[in-house]
Design an enzyme around this catalytic site. Structure first.
Site, PDB file in Angstrom:
ATOM      1  N   ARG A  80       0.845  -1.201   0.000  1.00 34.25           N
ATOM      2  CA  ARG A  80       0.000   0.000   0.000  1.00 34.25           C
ATOM      3  C   ARG A  80       0.872   1.239   0.000  1.00 34.25           C
ATOM      4  O   ARG A  80       1.827   1.341   0.768  1.00 34.25           O
ATOM      5  CB  ARG A  80      -0.903   0.035   1.244  1.00 34.25           C
ATOM      6  N   SER A 127      -8.212  -1.463   1.068  1.00 42.14           N
ATOM      7  CA  SER A 127      -9.185  -1.765   2.111  1.00 42.14           C
ATOM      8  C   SER A 127      -9.960  -0.519   2.523  1.00 42.14           C
ATOM      9  O   SER A 127     -10.610   0.107   1.708  1.00 42.14           O
ATOM     10  CB  SER A 127      -8.477  -2.422   3.302  1.00 42.14           C
ATOM     11  N   HIS A 128      -9.880  -0.147   3.796  1.00 40.61           N
ATOM     12  CA  HIS A 128     -10.665   0.959   4.334  1.00 40.61           C
ATOM     13  C   HIS A 128      -9.969   2.309   4.168  1.00 40.61           C
ATOM     14  O   HIS A 128     -10.497   3.328   4.605  1.00 40.61           O
ATOM     15  CB  HIS A 128     -10.955   0.711   5.817  1.00 40.61           C
ATOM     16  N   ASP A 179     -16.522  -2.180   4.276  1.00 43.54           N
ATOM     17  CA  ASP A 179     -15.397  -1.390   3.767  1.00 43.54           C
ATOM     18  C   ASP A 179     -15.310  -1.530   2.250  1.00 43.54           C
ATOM     19  O   ASP A 179     -16.160  -2.161   1.614  1.00 43.54           O
ATOM     20  CB  ASP A 179     -14.087  -1.787   4.452  1.00 43.54           C
ATOM     21  N   ASP A 200     -13.464  -3.137  -0.002  1.00 41.08           N
ATOM     22  CA  ASP A 200     -13.348  -4.419  -0.714  1.00 41.08           C
ATOM     23  C   ASP A 200     -14.215  -5.510  -0.121  1.00 41.08           C
ATOM     24  O   ASP A 200     -14.156  -6.661  -0.553  1.00 41.08           O
ATOM     25  CB  ASP A 200     -11.887  -4.873  -0.761  1.00 41.08           C
ATOM     26  N   ASP A 211     -14.432  -7.050   2.906  1.00 41.24           N
ATOM     27  CA  ASP A 211     -14.051  -8.087   3.867  1.00 41.24           C
ATOM     28  C   ASP A 211     -14.310  -7.662   5.312  1.00 41.24           C
ATOM     29  O   ASP A 211     -14.382  -8.501   6.205  1.00 41.24           O
ATOM     30  CB  ASP A 211     -12.596  -8.543   3.679  1.00 41.24           C
ATOM     31  N   ARG A 212     -14.489  -6.368   5.557  1.00 38.83           N
ATOM     32  CA  ARG A 212     -14.789  -5.892   6.915  1.00 38.83           C
ATOM     33  C   ARG A 212     -16.226  -5.394   6.984  1.00 38.83           C
ATOM     34  O   ARG A 212     -16.791  -4.964   5.986  1.00 38.83           O
ATOM     35  CB  ARG A 212     -13.844  -4.754   7.310  1.00 38.83           C
ATOM     36  N   THR A 260      -1.665 -10.745  14.160  1.00 42.25           N
ATOM     37  CA  THR A 260      -2.597 -10.035  13.287  1.00 42.25           C
ATOM     38  C   THR A 260      -2.252 -10.338  11.832  1.00 42.25           C
ATOM     39  O   THR A 260      -1.087 -10.356  11.453  1.00 42.25           O
ATOM     40  CB  THR A 260      -2.526  -8.521  13.558  1.00 42.25           C
ATOM     41  N   GLU A 301     -10.923 -11.121  13.829  1.00 38.50           N
ATOM     42  CA  GLU A 301     -10.000 -10.091  14.292  1.00 38.50           C
ATOM     43  C   GLU A 301     -10.796  -8.906  14.817  1.00 38.50           C
ATOM     44  O   GLU A 301     -11.919  -8.646  14.360  1.00 38.50           O
ATOM     45  CB  GLU A 301      -9.080  -9.628  13.158  1.00 38.50           C
ATOM     46  N   SER A 309     -10.456  -5.922  14.191  1.00 35.22           N
ATOM     47  CA  SER A 309     -10.542  -4.841  13.200  1.00 35.22           C
ATOM     48  C   SER A 309     -11.714  -5.063  12.241  1.00 35.22           C
ATOM     49  O   SER A 309     -11.588  -4.857  11.041  1.00 35.22           O
ATOM     50  CB  SER A 309      -9.230  -4.724  12.434  1.00 35.22           C
ATOM     51  N   LYS A 333     -11.448 -12.955   5.405  1.00 33.12           N
ATOM     52  CA  LYS A 333     -12.566 -12.437   6.188  1.00 33.12           C
ATOM     53  C   LYS A 333     -13.655 -12.006   5.220  1.00 33.12           C
ATOM     54  O   LYS A 333     -13.374 -11.670   4.074  1.00 33.12           O
ATOM     55  CB  LYS A 333     -12.127 -11.294   7.099  1.00 33.12           C
TER      56      LYS A 333
END
Length: 567
Positions: free
Chosen positions: A27, A121-122, A292, A294, A296-297, A361, A380, A382, A393
């Protein structure tokens, strides 16, 4: 008219020193990928070259993105370089879009060698935001430490990359596109697939869709509010929750994927998912969720904005797996959580007489456990939860888990959570994030804190805050030995465990966009007494947080007056 084969071109380049992937791939600020000559190409070549040539030739890979700015341009480069490097077939989501769970699902379904996901991600999107490249391996999960190290080693000595600059695809046209390349015996094939269909088929085999549909459409219809936060999840929510499961179309908001996510970070928490929070506080809605970028969260809210802590969420799922056909059929093997996640899941595992694995993590650490049948459910703190149905996830799976539990128990979100606390006790939990720190200051802060904790006298120390006295039981730098392959992951976070089962954890995060370092501080306190389960989290954890600030001197050493984010 016969067309000439597309030429494969070799381009000279020079290595970059900063292309070691982190917890969630590489990233950086979008401007780095977009503006630094060959930065994107170098990393893609390093990634492709990390795959053994014999495995790479003629293989299948999956490509998807969360729709953020620069994804289309990067996808075209990936296609051109995959062709030049001997990949036989690419499977790409319609318009380049695939959620991270869908990529994992497709990799496993078609037995691909891996997949490339363009996501940060986020993190924020847009030209001034962040961009990321993540590589998932053949089991559908994130790259292991060994794979990431291989990519890094290639990146440090790279002198050239291969590309087919004249190869262009149409991401909007579903179906197969074939290309003849120079010096290649077989044509290179690109398949543009429906972004949702394969993933939807998997979910149908996991859940009782009729029970969820009855919950969302029956006479006592549960009113829901689902926020896609203008990330990749819009098409999935509309197709699965609205069209398949009958939720009204107006229950899904922000479902058009935007390159900048509408100008806000696509982070499903109480700070950034404010429109969801406000909608739920109105009291007319019984269930709310946000995802989020993508997919996964996730975040879950109940009526009147009742917040479900992610650590509680995975524990509640674990205690209610008998509501889900998938687990009734396959059984439950064990549970896993990251070390920083609260120990709420441990209490469920103990009650169910199942193994509990505590990992560093990073979702990649769950892969071996699931691949060898040791773990059925993991999570997790998060906002990430998943199971062995894929190796990532999975936000929408988590929402369907909650809706299934609500349908089976005929209770509200708040009732389910409070009954869980009454049975197992409540783990009060919070996280403080100090973002954008000067990396050296963050490094020395953690080093000096470890030195304090390593002193023999520390393990018998008592901390008095008000009328609270906390006695240290043990303190260490978390180390994980993988029970499957014996690999050791060291320096995974500093933790202090007190005699009353309270915990403090300090971690350097590896998921930023390259703009400084992030130090996370976690506090946890267990409460058995149901009469004390409705207290404010920050009030309960205030004494522990005061200890954390005192022994780390985080404010004095960083010049900060407080954390950027509290969750």
């Amino acid at each position: 008219m016969e067309t000439s084969p597309i030429p494969v071109v070799t381009v000279q380049t020079a290595p970059f020193e900063d292309q070691r992937p982190g917890t969630n791939g590489l990233r950086r600020k979008t401007a780095v990928f977009e503006g630094k000559k060959n930065y994107l190409q170098n990393y893609i070549q390093s990634l492709l070259s990390s795959i053994d040539l014999r495995d790479r030739q003629g293989c299948t890979m999956v490509v998807g993105s969360d729709g953020r700015y620069f994804s289309r341009a990067a996808t075209e480069v990936i296609v051109q370089m995959a062709a030049a490097n001997g990949i036989g077939r690419l499977v790409i989501g319609h318009n380049g879009l695939l959620s991270t769970p869908a990529v994992s699902c497709i990799i496993r379904k078609i037995k691909a060698i891996g997949g490339i996901i363009l996501t940060a991600s986020h993190n924020p999107g847009g030209p001034s935001g962040d961009f990321g490249i993540k590589f998932n391996v053949a089991n559908g999960g994130p790259s292991t430490d060994t794979v990431m190290e291989r990519i890094c080693q290639v990146s440090r000595t790279l002198e050239e990359y291969a590309i087919c600059p004249d190869l262009h695809i149409d991401l909007s046209r579903l179906g197969r596109q074939e290309f003849d390349l120079e010096n290649k015996f077989k044509p290179f094939r690109v398949e543009i697939v429906d972004s949702v269909e394969v993933y939807l088929q998997l979910l149908r085999n996991i859940f009782d869709f009729s029970a969820i549909k009855s919950l969302l459409t029956g006479p006592d219809q549960l009113k829901i509010h689902i926020d896609a936060m203008n990330g990749v999840m819009g098409p999935y929510i509309r197709r699965i929750l609205c069209e398949e499961l009958g939720a009204p179309a107006n229950s899904a908001v922000n479902c058009v994927p935007l390159e900048d996510f509408g100008g806000r970070p696509p982070e499903p928490n109480l700070i950034y998912a404010t429109s969801l929070v406000e909608a739920m506080k109105g009291g007319d809605l019984g269930f709310g969720a946000a995802f989020d970028a993508d997919g996964d969260r996730y975040m879950i809210l109940g009526e009147n904005g009742f917040f479900v802590n992610p650590s509680d969420s995975v524990a509640i799922m674990a205690a209610n797996l008998s509501s889900i056909p998938y687990f009734r059929q396959l059984g439950v093997k064990g549970f896993a959580r990251s070390m920083a996640t609260s120990t709420a899941l441990d209490r469920v595992a103990k009650a169910m007489k199942l193994a509990l694995y505590e990992t560093p993590t990073g979702w990649r650490y769950f892969g071996n456990l699931m691949d060898t049948g040791r773990c059925s459910l993991c999570g997790e703190e998060s906002f990430g939860t998943g199971s062995d149905h894929i190796r990532e996830k999975d936000g929408l799976w988590s929402v369907l888990m909650w809706l299934s539990i609500m349908a089976a128990r005929k209770q509200s979100v708040e009732q389910i959570v409070k009954e869980h606390w009454a049975k197992f006790g409540r783990n009060y939990f919070c996280r403080f994030d100090y973002e954008g720190l000067e990396p050296r200051a963050a490094f020395y802060l953690m080093r000096d804190l470890e030195s304090v904790m390593s002193d023999k006298a520390f393990t018998s120390q008592k901390f008095a805050v008000g009328d609270h006295v906390y006695s240290v039981e043990r303190a260490d730098n978390f180390e994980y030995i993988d029970p499957v392959d014996g690999n050791v992951a060291r320096n995974q976070g500093l933790r202090i465990v007190f005699t009353d089962a309270s915990r403090l954890v300090f971690r350097m995060s590896g998921s930023g966009g390259g703009t400084g370092a992030t130090v996370r501080v976690y506090a946890e306190s267990f409460e058995r007494d149901p009469e004390r389960h409705n207290r404010e989290t920050q009030v309960v954890l205030g004494p522990l947080i005061a200890i954390a600030l005192k022994i780390s001197n985080v404010h004095e050493r960083t010049g900060r007056r407080g954390p950027n984010v509290i969750t």
